[in-house]
Design an enzyme around this catalytic site. Structure first.
Site, PDB file in Angstrom:
ATOM      1  N   HIS A 305       0.845  -1.189   0.000  1.00  0.00           N
ATOM      2  CA  HIS A 305       0.000   0.000   0.000  1.00  0.00           C
ATOM      3  C   HIS A 305       0.883   1.242   0.000  1.00  0.00           C
ATOM      4  CE1 HIS A 305      -3.175   2.815   1.141  1.00  0.00           C
ATOM      5  NE2 HIS A 305      -3.992   1.895   0.670  1.00  0.00           N
ATOM      6  N   ASP A 362      -7.905  -5.459   0.030  1.00  0.00           N
ATOM      7  CA  ASP A 362      -8.382  -6.291  -1.068  1.00  0.00           C
ATOM      8  C   ASP A 362      -7.989  -7.755  -0.931  1.00  0.00           C
ATOM      9  OD1 ASP A 362      -9.599  -4.196  -2.451  1.00  0.00           O
ATOM     10  OD2 ASP A 362      -7.662  -3.523  -3.192  1.00  0.00           O
TER      11      ASP A 362
HETATM   12  N1  CMC Z   1       4.142  -7.529  -4.766  1.00  0.00           N
HETATM   13  C1  CMC Z   1       5.480  -7.506  -4.931  1.00  0.00           C
HETATM   14  N2  CMC Z   1       6.238  -6.411  -4.791  1.00  0.00           N
HETATM   15  C2  CMC Z   1       5.621  -5.263  -4.479  1.00  0.00           C
HETATM   16  C3  CMC Z   1       4.229  -5.196  -4.290  1.00  0.00           C
HETATM   17  C4  CMC Z   1       3.493  -6.388  -4.441  1.00  0.00           C
HETATM   18  N3  CMC Z   1       2.166  -6.376  -4.273  1.00  0.00           N
HETATM   19  N4  CMC Z   1       3.871  -3.933  -3.976  1.00  0.00           N
HETATM   20  C5  CMC Z   1       5.002  -3.215  -3.984  1.00  0.00           C
HETATM   21  N5  CMC Z   1       6.068  -4.021  -4.287  1.00  0.00           N
HETATM   22  C6  CMC Z   1       7.462  -3.608  -4.330  1.00  0.00           C
HETATM   23  C7  CMC Z   1       7.753  -2.845  -5.620  1.00  0.00           C
HETATM   24  O1  CMC Z   1       8.200  -3.705  -6.646  1.00  0.00           O
HETATM   25  C8  CMC Z   1       8.814  -1.883  -5.168  1.00  0.00           C
HETATM   26  O2  CMC Z   1      10.052  -2.561  -5.139  1.00  0.00           O
HETATM   27  P1  CMC Z   1      11.424  -1.738  -5.480  1.00  0.00           P
HETATM   28  O3  CMC Z   1      11.530  -0.679  -4.429  1.00  0.00           O
HETATM   29  O4  CMC Z   1      12.466  -2.803  -5.400  1.00  0.00           O
HETATM   30  O5  CMC Z   1      11.219  -1.185  -6.853  1.00  0.00           O
HETATM   31  C9  CMC Z   1       8.439  -1.554  -3.718  1.00  0.00           C
HETATM   32  O6  CMC Z   1       7.687  -2.686  -3.271  1.00  0.00           O
HETATM   33  C10 CMC Z   1       7.592  -0.290  -3.558  1.00  0.00           C
HETATM   34  O7  CMC Z   1       6.508  -0.390  -4.473  1.00  0.00           O
HETATM   35  P2  CMC Z   1       5.867   0.861  -5.233  1.00  0.00           P
HETATM   36  O8  CMC Z   1       5.126   0.362  -6.430  1.00  0.00           O
HETATM   37  O9  CMC Z   1       6.926   1.899  -5.470  1.00  0.00           O
HETATM   38  O10 CMC Z   1       4.880   1.383  -4.121  1.00  0.00           O
HETATM   39  P3  CMC Z   1       3.606   2.283  -4.358  1.00  0.00           P
HETATM   40  O11 CMC Z   1       3.361   2.958  -3.081  1.00  0.00           O
HETATM   41  O12 CMC Z   1       3.796   3.149  -5.571  1.00  0.00           O
HETATM   42  O13 CMC Z   1       2.464   1.218  -4.718  1.00  0.00           O
HETATM   43  C11 CMC Z   1       0.631  -0.246  -4.598  1.00  0.00           C
HETATM   44  C12 CMC Z   1       1.452   0.819  -3.865  1.00  0.00           C
HETATM   45  C13 CMC Z   1      -0.625  -0.567  -3.802  1.00  0.00           C
HETATM   46  C14 CMC Z   1       0.194   0.274  -5.980  1.00  0.00           C
HETATM   47  C15 CMC Z   1       1.492  -1.525  -4.764  1.00  0.00           C
HETATM   48  O14 CMC Z   1       1.871  -2.030  -3.507  1.00  0.00           O
HETATM   49  C16 CMC Z   1       0.777  -2.613  -5.571  1.00  0.00           C
HETATM   50  O15 CMC Z   1       0.819  -2.577  -6.818  1.00  0.00           O
HETATM   51  N6  CMC Z   1       0.110  -3.611  -4.902  1.00  0.00           N
HETATM   52  C17 CMC Z   1      -0.678  -4.610  -5.580  1.00  0.00           C
HETATM   53  C18 CMC Z   1      -2.026  -4.039  -5.980  1.00  0.00           C
HETATM   54  C19 CMC Z   1      -2.961  -3.849  -4.795  1.00  0.00           C
HETATM   55  O16 CMC Z   1      -3.130  -4.748  -3.984  1.00  0.00           O
HETATM   56  N7  CMC Z   1      -3.615  -2.675  -4.752  1.00  0.00           N
HETATM   57  C20 CMC Z   1      -4.623  -2.378  -3.725  1.00  0.00           C
HETATM   58  C21 CMC Z   1      -4.220  -1.269  -2.813  1.00  0.00           C
HETATM   59  S1  CMC Z   1      -5.287  -1.103  -1.368  1.00  0.00           S
HETATM   60  C22 CMC Z   1      -6.865  -0.719  -1.945  1.00  0.00           C
HETATM   61  C23 CMC Z   1      -6.931   0.430  -2.868  1.00  0.00           C
HETATM   62  O17 CMC Z   1      -6.231   1.429  -2.739  1.00  0.00           O
HETATM   63  O18 CMC Z   1      -7.773   0.399  -3.748  1.00  0.00           O
END
Ligand code: CMC
Length: 427
Positions: A305, A362
């Site tokens: 998140h 989720d």
């Molecule tokens: N699985 C594997 N690695 C992950 C995941 C994951 N679900 N989420 C983040 N990472 C890693 C990512 O690869 C990155 O690694 P590095 O620093 O080595 O590049 C690091 O963690 C930080 O990730 P980010 O994408 O820069 O973080 P963000 O804050 O931009 O993204 C997020 C947050 C929710 C989009 C992301 O965690 C994600 O894509 N999760 C899966 C989708 C999901 O479950 N979304 C629902 C969110 S909660 C309900 C809502 O908001 O609707």
């Protein structure tokens, strides 16, 4: 005088006030930055930017805290109802008994949709994703209810909020009914908000629908847990759309479009599809390895998140609810075992520990929704239904804010500098 942040840029000093909220990090007020320095700030994804003042929802991502108008989400989920939370978000305080009754009556009286709206559905393919239908039908509401689209009239703002909260279950249930070829059911005003939605979704005109109190309570809890979540992508979309003066129905349709993405609300559908694809706990290591592989775009859906760097408090409530609901309904679903084991393995893996990746809202919601009988394509629709309360509350707060301006971010331009046009023959 409060604290000031001093900046020197291009040899010129300037000062910026520091604003403090009730709780949470201070905010450096940079509104005068461009005027004083001629420079913008650069913050793609708004990771360091507070876009507005708000008194609705507070999140402490490190501590895993979520408060609506100050009340912790676990207390609201365990002890209140979705109607109470809707009232709380819209009006600022928990309702007294008479207020709650009056509010529920008002919402109930707006649940029908214009009869002509039903013909919209026929324009969609039967296999259309229900979120595609939601974007279209909700966007069309302003054509049917123009009498509540004057955004400068507080009374009309509240009527459109009530209409949106009330009609969303009807529109969502119709999207489901259309996809399975069953007739639409009119709302019934003697039922609860959630009971009425369940009947419109799973009932048929040919017989009485008996509402299972276990399912009704679980659904209501899911609605509470999704009601609002501060300035997330879809809420910011609603605010940005609304900042131009667009009508509330159009703004909520914009929010629905944003919510659909798999990084946001679409993750509940993606998470359950992923859990089903994994199938059995013995295949989990393969998926964990894929999630860790930089060359593989795969992510563990329902994990991670932007704000929570701790357990999402909504996931805590839902993990417990998933077990309770499946037990009470007498359902044994291997998906729940896979989810629990995936969570256990991920939370002991250094990759997930170091990056502070925990299950989010989720991760477990899909297990419950699937036990209730919803197809995965409806999951994000249910999220949109519940989040409509947050979206309209945030929209009303924004329109009432005297500091509100049209949202207009700037950019760091990296394209060509000015150059002269070359005639086609000379290119
Ligand atoms: N699985 C594997 N690695 C992950 C995941 C994951 N679900 N989420 C983040 N990472 C890693 C990512 O690869 C990155 O690694 P590095 O620093 O080595 O590049 C690091 O963690 C930080 O990730 P980010 O994408 O820069 O973080 P963000 O804050 O931009 O993204 C997020 C947050 C929710 C989009 C992301 O965690 C994600 O894509 N999760 C899966 C989708 C999901 O479950 N979304 C629902 C969110 S909660 C309900 C809502 O908001 O609707």
């Amino acid at each position: 005088m409060g604290e000031k942040v001093k900046l020197e840029f291009g040899g010129k000093p300037s000062e910026y006030p520091v604003l403090s909220g009730t709780v949470g990090p201070d905010v450096i007020d940079i509104r005068k930055l461009y005027g004083a320095t001629g420079a913008f700030t650069y913050d793609p994804g708004f990771t360091s930017t507070a876009s507005c003042q708000s008194a609705l929802t507070y999140i402490d991502g490190d501590a895993g805290v979520l408060l609506h108008r100050g009340y912790p989400i676990d207390q609201l989920a365990e002890r209140s109802s979705f109607m109470e939370v809707a009232y709380l978000l819209l009006n600022g305080e928990l309702p007294a008994k008479a207020n709650l009754e009056a509010f529920s009556r008002t919402i109930t009286r707006h649940t029908m949709v214009h009869e002509q709206l039903a013909s919209f559905y026929a324009g969609f393919r039967r296999d259309a994703h229900p979120m595609a239908i939601m974007c279209g039908v909700v966007g069309a509401l302003s054509a049917f209810y123009p009498d509540s689209t004057d955004i400068n009239d507080p009374k009309q703002r509240m009527i459109s909020a009530h209409r949106l909260i009330a009609k969303m279950p009807t529109i969502a249930a119709m999207a489901y009914k259309y996809s399975i070829g069953q007739p639409f059911l009119y709302p019934r005003n003697d039922l609860s908000y959630t009971g009425n939605f369940l009947r419109m979704t799973f009932g048929v005109p040919a017989e009485e629908y008996e509402i299972d109190p276990v399912v009704e309570a679980a659904m209501d809890k899911i609605f509470i847990l999704h009601a609002d979540h501060e300035q997330n992508a879809s809420t910011s979309t609603v605010r940005l759309a609304g900042s131009s003066g667009a009508n509330p129905f159009a703004c909520i349709a914009a929010g629905i479009a944003c919510l659909w993405g798999p990084a946001h609300g679409g993750a509940n559908e993606a998470a359950l599809n992923m859990l089903r694809e994994i199938g059995t706990p013995d295949r989990i290591p393969e998926y964990i390895a894929r999630a860790k592989n930089k060359d593989d775009p795969f992510r563990l859906m329902g994990f991670g998140h932007r704000v929570y760097k701790n357990y999402d408090p909504r996931a805590t409530v839902l993990a417990k609810a998933a077990t309770e609901v499946l037990d009470k309904l007498g359902i044994s679903d291997p998906v729940l075992d896979t989810a629990r084991e995936l969570e256990r393995i991920a939370l002991t893996d250094p990759y997930f520990i170091d990056k502070k990746l925990y299950p989010n809202v989720d991760f477990y919601s899909g297990v419950i929704l699937s036990a209730i009988g919803f197809p995965t394509t409806m999951f994000t629709v249910l999220f949109a239904l519940a989040r409509t309360v947050g979206w309209v509350s945030q929209w009303i707060e924004m329109i009432s804010d005297p500091e509100q301006k049209i949202g207009r971010p700037r950019q760091l331009y990296m394209g060509p500098a000015q150059r002269d046009y070359i005639d086609l023959a000379n290119r």
